[in-house]
Design a protein around this motif. Structure first.
Motif, PDB file in Angstrom:
ATOM      1  N   VAL A  34     -56.828 -11.734  -0.374  1.00  0.00           N
ATOM      2  CA  VAL A  34     -55.615 -11.617   0.395  1.00  0.00           C
ATOM      3  C   VAL A  34     -55.513 -12.838   1.080  1.00  0.00           C
ATOM      4  O   VAL A  34     -56.775 -13.369   1.490  1.00  0.00           O
ATOM      5  N   TRP A  53     -61.129  -9.595  -0.716  1.00  0.00           N
ATOM      6  CA  TRP A  53     -61.050  -8.320  -0.102  1.00  0.00           C
ATOM      7  C   TRP A  53     -62.475  -7.724  -0.062  1.00  0.00           C
ATOM      8  O   TRP A  53     -62.799  -7.198   0.922  1.00  0.00           O
ATOM      9  N   ARG A  54     -63.209  -7.809  -1.025  1.00  0.00           N
ATOM     10  CA  ARG A  54     -64.439  -6.888  -1.134  1.00  0.00           C
ATOM     11  C   ARG A  54     -65.656  -7.838  -0.769  1.00  0.00           C
ATOM     12  O   ARG A  54     -66.486  -7.324   0.072  1.00  0.00           O
ATOM     13  N   ARG A  72     -60.623  -9.721   7.597  1.00  0.00           N
ATOM     14  CA  ARG A  72     -60.015  -8.438   7.196  1.00  0.00           C
ATOM     15  C   ARG A  72     -61.011  -7.222   7.751  1.00  0.00           C
ATOM     16  O   ARG A  72     -62.051  -7.511   7.785  1.00  0.00           O
ATOM     17  N   THR A  74     -61.526  -3.799   6.017  1.00  0.00           N
ATOM     18  CA  THR A  74     -61.360  -3.296   4.862  1.00  0.00           C
ATOM     19  C   THR A  74     -61.025  -1.503   5.376  1.00  0.00           C
ATOM     20  O   THR A  74     -60.304  -0.824   4.489  1.00  0.00           O
ATOM     21  N   LEU A  79     -55.348  -7.469   7.749  1.00  0.00           N
ATOM     22  CA  LEU A  79     -55.865  -8.759   7.787  1.00  0.00           C
ATOM     23  C   LEU A  79     -55.231  -9.539   8.990  1.00  0.00           C
ATOM     24  O   LEU A  79     -54.418  -9.174   9.492  1.00  0.00           O
ATOM     25  N   ALA A  98     -51.124 -10.402  -0.591  1.00  0.00           N
ATOM     26  CA  ALA A  98     -52.058  -9.984  -1.436  1.00  0.00           C
ATOM     27  C   ALA A  98     -52.044 -10.225  -2.679  1.00  0.00           C
ATOM     28  O   ALA A  98     -50.803 -10.172  -3.583  1.00  0.00           O
TER      29      ALA A  98
END
Length: 118
Positions: A34, A53-54, A72, A74, A79, A98
């Motif tokens: 993102v 993201w991860r 961010r 999760t 965000l 995204a």
């Protein structure tokens, strides 16, 4: 479908700070990354910052490095962009975006205006 909605823009003096938030991409997001982009008057849209993201790896445009911080949550699927030491040249509409699993930014918010006065 990924839904994104920015908030937190406004008018600030040079040297001030703002924190942008993006409601989205959501807790079930499965894309690669993102990010934040911006479009200044009369200019093309440009990359500002992104975060995996991860993994959480971050990337910044040279123009904002050391002044902006992307993050961010999760668990919330949200965000953020913390903007410090703002300059008049940071004035723009800021968009959160995204990506899909390949890293292509296919989902965009409606944008929020940031205006920095000198």
């Amino acid at each position: 479908q990924v839904s994104l909605a920015e908030s937190g823009g406004g008018l600030v003096q040079a040297g001030g700070s703002l924190r942008l938030s993006c409601a989205g991409p959501g807790r079930t997001f499965s894309g690669y990354a993102v990010g934040w982009f911006r479009r200044a008057p009369g200019k093309e849209r440009e990359f500002v910052a992104s975060i995996r993201w991860r993994g959480g790896d971050t990337y910044y445009a040279d123009s904002v490095k050391g002044r902006f911080t992307i993050s961010r949550q999760t668990a919330l699927g949200a965000l953020y962009l913390q903007m410090d030491s703002l300059k008049p040249e940071d004035t723009a509409v800021y968009y959160c975006a995204a990506s899909d699993v390949k890293g292509h930014y296919n989902y965009w918010g409606q944008g929020t205006q940031v205006t920095v006065s000198s």
